[in-house]
Write an enzyme that holds these catalytic residues in place. Structure first.
Site, PDB file in Angstrom:
ATOM      1  CD  GLU A  74       8.624  -4.522  14.240  1.00 55.84           C
ATOM      2  OE1 GLU A  74       8.439  -3.630  15.094  1.00 55.84           O
ATOM      3  OE2 GLU A  74       9.258  -4.344  13.191  1.00 55.84           O
ATOM      4  CE1 TYR A 120       0.756  13.973  -7.107  1.00 54.91           C
ATOM      5  CE2 TYR A 120       1.348  15.994  -5.965  1.00 54.91           C
ATOM      6  CZ  TYR A 120       1.068  15.321  -7.139  1.00 54.91           C
ATOM      7  OH  TYR A 120       1.076  15.978  -8.331  1.00 54.91           O
TER       8      TYR A 120
END
Length: 215
Positions: A74, A120
């Site tokens: 990946e 957040y």
């Protein structure tokens, strides 16, 4: 991050932190950091809590192997984020349970798979688009991320999991943890009527903290 030794040590610390947080079981996931013109990456099949700072894969931005073992398949995902922005100093890809679960669901909006459930999420992650499914390591998917016109520092890969980036290794790990928490809340409240941040609230946070968020 410009020092190779510093980058390697940061990856070792980050790998342990991700495993301790339950976000990278077994040998799943891969992490990387930029050191000058080189990219340090966890090798294929690595358990992230057992990384050796002297045994990391080192690649060029074009994907050429400089030294070390074979990289994770990946690695194109990582290179895509580095090529998108010279500000990117680290990339984290894990198969964390709630973010992976969220990747199975329809995206909230085109610009973000998840809604602004908490301040957040907007502050530490920003919008995280859902990227269409492709087999792990698919070069076309990486090119789609690299050339994507939308601003983002993180994505959800459909039926796969999250990829986050940061200006430091610590920032990329923090974004991974925050994305997992936002995904957990999205899963826990799925099908319920919930209050999300308003467009103005999300825009204000994004401007204050320099995070990408379209309205």
């Amino acid at each position: 991050m410009t020092d190779t030794h510093e980058a390697a040590q940061a990856l070792v610390t980050a790998g342990k932190r991700l495993v301790d947080a339950g976000l990278s079981p077994g040998s799943s996931g891969n992490i990387s950091a930029r050191a000058g013109d080189d990219i340090l990456l966890s090798p294929t099949g690595s358990a992230l809590d057992r990384l050796d700072p002297d045994g990391l894969t080192v690649l060029r931005l074009d994907g050429a192997l400089i030294k070390g073992p074979r990289p994770s398949k990946e690695y194109p995902l990582h290179l895509a984020f580095y090529r998108r922005s010279t500000q990117t100093a680290a990339v984290v890809h894990v198969h964390s349970p709630y973010a992976a679960a969220a990747s199975l669901l329809p995206a909230w909006r085109p610009h973000s798979a998840l809604p602004p459930l908490t301040p957040y999420f907007v502050m530490r992650v920003g919008q995280a688009p859902l990227i269409p499914y492709a087999a792990p390591g698919d070069a076309d998917q990486a090119r789609l991320i690299e050339r994507h016109e939308m601003a983002f520092r993180a994505v959800l890969l459909q039926n796969h999991g999250p990829v986050t980036s940061g200006r430091t290794v610590e920032e990329a790990v923090d974004a991974t943890i925050e994305l997992e928490e936002a995904s957990r809340l999205a899963i826990l409240t799925a099908g319920q009527r919930v209050n999300v941040l308003t467009a103005e609230q999300a825009r204000s946070l994004a401007e204050q903290y320099g995070s990408p968020w379209e309205v």
